[in-house]
Design an enzyme around this catalytic site. Structure first.
Site, PDB file in Angstrom:
ATOM      1  N   LYS A  16      56.503  40.668  35.037  1.00  0.00           N
ATOM      2  CA  LYS A  16      57.773  40.314  35.153  1.00  0.00           C
ATOM      3  C   LYS A  16      57.549  39.785  33.054  1.00  0.00           C
ATOM      4  CE  LYS A  16      58.104  38.682  38.548  1.00  0.00           C
ATOM      5  NZ  LYS A  16      59.683  39.269  39.678  1.00  0.00           N
ATOM      6  N   THR A  62      47.022  44.433  32.130  1.00  0.00           N
ATOM      7  CA  THR A  62      47.547  43.851  33.512  1.00  0.00           C
ATOM      8  C   THR A  62      46.846  44.609  34.480  1.00  0.00           C
ATOM      9  OG1 THR A  62      48.955  41.943  34.851  1.00  0.00           O
ATOM     10  CG2 THR A  62      49.599  44.587  34.263  1.00  0.00           C
ATOM     11  N   LYS A  66      42.769  45.291  32.094  1.00  0.00           N
ATOM     12  CA  LYS A  66      41.498  44.451  31.222  1.00  0.00           C
ATOM     13  C   LYS A  66      40.304  44.932  30.900  1.00  0.00           C
ATOM     14  CE  LYS A  66      45.261  40.098  32.776  1.00  0.00           C
ATOM     15  NZ  LYS A  66      44.772  39.525  33.083  1.00  0.00           N
TER      16      LYS A  66
HETATM   17  P1  NDP Z   1      39.260  38.792  39.548  1.00  0.00           P
HETATM   18  O1  NDP Z   1      39.319  39.839  40.329  1.00  0.00           O
HETATM   19  O2  NDP Z   1      38.185  38.964  38.647  1.00  0.00           O
HETATM   20  O3  NDP Z   1      38.460  37.405  40.501  1.00  0.00           O
HETATM   21  C1  NDP Z   1      38.696  37.505  41.730  1.00  0.00           C
HETATM   22  C2  NDP Z   1      37.271  36.022  42.257  1.00  0.00           C
HETATM   23  O4  NDP Z   1      38.393  35.750  44.073  1.00  0.00           O
HETATM   24  C3  NDP Z   1      36.416  36.640  42.741  1.00  0.00           C
HETATM   25  O5  NDP Z   1      35.626  35.509  41.754  1.00  0.00           O
HETATM   26  C4  NDP Z   1      36.563  36.631  43.897  1.00  0.00           C
HETATM   27  O6  NDP Z   1      35.270  36.515  45.153  1.00  0.00           O
HETATM   28  C5  NDP Z   1      36.749  35.462  44.735  1.00  0.00           C
HETATM   29  N1  NDP Z   1      37.988  36.210  46.202  1.00  0.00           N
HETATM   30  C6  NDP Z   1      38.380  37.096  46.431  1.00  0.00           C
HETATM   31  N2  NDP Z   1      38.962  36.812  47.283  1.00  0.00           N
HETATM   32  C7  NDP Z   1      38.219  35.712  47.724  1.00  0.00           C
HETATM   33  C8  NDP Z   1      38.373  34.688  49.309  1.00  0.00           C
HETATM   34  N3  NDP Z   1      38.824  35.297  50.334  1.00  0.00           N
HETATM   35  N4  NDP Z   1      37.422  33.523  49.405  1.00  0.00           N
HETATM   36  C9  NDP Z   1      36.535  33.475  47.988  1.00  0.00           C
HETATM   37  N5  NDP Z   1      36.638  33.982  47.121  1.00  0.00           N
HETATM   38  C10 NDP Z   1      37.397  35.001  46.729  1.00  0.00           C
HETATM   39  O7  NDP Z   1      40.555  38.012  39.513  1.00  0.00           O
HETATM   40  P2  NDP Z   1      41.543  37.388  38.208  1.00  0.00           P
HETATM   41  O8  NDP Z   1      40.322  36.803  37.689  1.00  0.00           O
HETATM   42  O9  NDP Z   1      42.289  37.980  37.241  1.00  0.00           O
HETATM   43  O10 NDP Z   1      42.500  36.880  39.110  1.00  0.00           O
HETATM   44  C11 NDP Z   1      42.600  35.547  40.105  1.00  0.00           C
HETATM   45  C12 NDP Z   1      44.164  34.618  40.616  1.00  0.00           C
HETATM   46  O11 NDP Z   1      43.751  34.791  39.527  1.00  0.00           O
HETATM   47  C13 NDP Z   1      44.635  36.347  40.983  1.00  0.00           C
HETATM   48  O12 NDP Z   1      45.097  35.381  41.776  1.00  0.00           O
HETATM   49  C14 NDP Z   1      45.454  36.455  40.158  1.00  0.00           C
HETATM   50  O13 NDP Z   1      46.574  36.618  40.193  1.00  0.00           O
HETATM   51  C15 NDP Z   1      46.040  34.667  39.482  1.00  0.00           C
HETATM   52  N6  NDP Z   1      45.950  35.316  38.105  1.00  0.00           N
HETATM   53  C16 NDP Z   1      46.830  34.815  37.518  1.00  0.00           C
HETATM   54  C17 NDP Z   1      47.566  34.726  36.345  1.00  0.00           C
HETATM   55  C18 NDP Z   1      48.985  34.097  35.741  1.00  0.00           C
HETATM   56  O14 NDP Z   1      49.097  34.057  34.368  1.00  0.00           O
HETATM   57  N7  NDP Z   1      49.357  32.666  36.541  1.00  0.00           N
HETATM   58  C19 NDP Z   1      46.593  35.437  35.295  1.00  0.00           C
HETATM   59  C20 NDP Z   1      45.842  35.734  35.814  1.00  0.00           C
HETATM   60  C21 NDP Z   1      45.392  35.591  36.968  1.00  0.00           C
HETATM   61  P3  NDP Z   1      33.835  38.301  44.260  1.00  0.00           P
HETATM   62  O15 NDP Z   1      33.727  38.710  43.402  1.00  0.00           O
HETATM   63  O16 NDP Z   1      32.938  37.740  45.486  1.00  0.00           O
HETATM   64  O17 NDP Z   1      34.845  39.283  45.023  1.00  0.00           O
END
Ligand code: NDP
Length: 277
Positions: A16, A62, A66
């Site tokens: 977006k 994105t 990153k």
């Molecule tokens: P990352 O991939 O860096 O981290 C994802 C995290 O989620 C990890 O800690 C992972 O654990 C955990 N995880 C994934 N699936 C599960 C589950 N089923 N149960 C528990 N923990 C889970 O992603 P980001 O930090 O970059 O993004 C996180 C969220 O934030 C996403 O939904 C993304 O879309 C959103 N976001 C929104 C933004 C916005 O502008 N609104 C900007 C950036 C991100 P593990 O390490 O064990 O895999």
């Protein structure tokens, strides 16, 4: 001369950012063109080099680039250093200045747009990925009473909590826990910063964590009522939000950094909001 900016990712069709920055340019009267760049996997640096050689002034970054942008930058702002990831770059000669505005965008959305002060509150963050790392400093700066990071691998949560304790200048109680250690704990603000909602999954969270009048905030956006928000709603939480405001606010921070003027965000938030049903 029209200045050129772009967002790079793979995939990129869903982004977006062009819509947001084009709207910002219109309301602020800035002469910019903002496009999408599909970065080849393994070819981030080549794609950015080409954009810069063509006169590009800056880029948003994105998934999945990153971390590549973190390695590519010559000058990392503290926000990017703390997050270990970059979501905005500015090109000046041979310098590549890099920032991460996700955390500040999140906090601004909660405190300013949703009028939910974090100061003195009990805050829980689910997940210990890039978004949580980026949010750590901006959140600690808000002086919550406590900040608990929970992760399915306790060591990861503890590691981030230690980082937070090391960098904070205030008195926030910072803890890293496993989900099973949340028994008997309640929080005023709960952020889902896991990526679980992207695949319609629910982190292993019990509904009892939500305090009366809590805010449940889903960082993912455009997904409607995610399993996390549904759990909160079933627990009686009425203040539900997704990450559309965070998206708009981090974009506004990048726009300010690039152009020296901060656009108002309400128009794009309205345009991009998907009802939470
Ligand atoms: P990352 O991939 O860096 O981290 C994802 C995290 O989620 C990890 O800690 C992972 O654990 C955990 N995880 C994934 N699936 C599960 C589950 N089923 N149960 C528990 N923990 C889970 O992603 P980001 O930090 O970059 O993004 C996180 C969220 O934030 C996403 O939904 C993304 O879309 C959103 N976001 C929104 C933004 C916005 O502008 N609104 C900007 C950036 C991100 P593990 O390490 O064990 O895999």
């Amino acid at each position: 001369m029209t200045d050129r900016y772009a967002v790079i990712g793979n995939p990129i069709e869903q982004s977006k950012s062009p819509l947001i920055h084009t709207a910002f340019a219109q309301v602020t009267g800035q002469d910019i063109a903002y496009t999408k760049v599909l970065g080849p996997l393994g070819g981030f640096a080549t794609a950015v080099d080409a954009f810069r050689a063509d006169g590009g002034k800056g880029m948003n970054v994105t998934a999945p680039f990153k971390l590549d942008a973190f390695a590519y930058a010559t000058d990392l702002a503290p926000s990017a250093q703390m997050a270990g990831a970059v979501n905005a770059m500015k090109f000046e000669g041979d310098r590549v200045y890099a920032e991460n505005f996700d955390g500040v965008g999140l906090v601004r959305d909660v405190v300013h747009n949703l009028a939910c002060p974090i100061a003195g509150k009990r805050v829980l963050v689910l997940g210990a990925g890039v978004a949580t790392r980026g949010a750590l400093l901006p959140m600690l700066a808000q002086s919550s009473a406590e900040l608990v990071i929970v992760h399915r691998t306790v060591a990861k949560a503890e590691e981030l909590a230690a980082l937070g304790r090391q960098h904070q200048s205030g008195q926030v109680l910072v803890q890293g826990l496993g989900y099973d250690q949340l028994q008997g704990r309640q929080f005023d603000v709960v952020f889902n910063a896991t990526s679980a909602s992207l695949t319609a999954e629910l982190p292993p969270l019990t509904a009892s964590v939500f305090a009366k009048d809590a805010l449940a905030y889903e960082l993912a956006y455009g997904k409607g009522l995610t399993p996390f928000l549904k759990l909160a709603q079933q627990a009686g939480v009425t203040r539900l939000a997704d990450g559309v405001g965070m998206l708009a606010e981090q974009a506004a921070e990048a726009f300010l950094w690039w152009r020296g003027v901060r656009p108002e965000t309400q128009g794009v938030i309205r345009q991009l909001t998907v009802p939470l049903v």
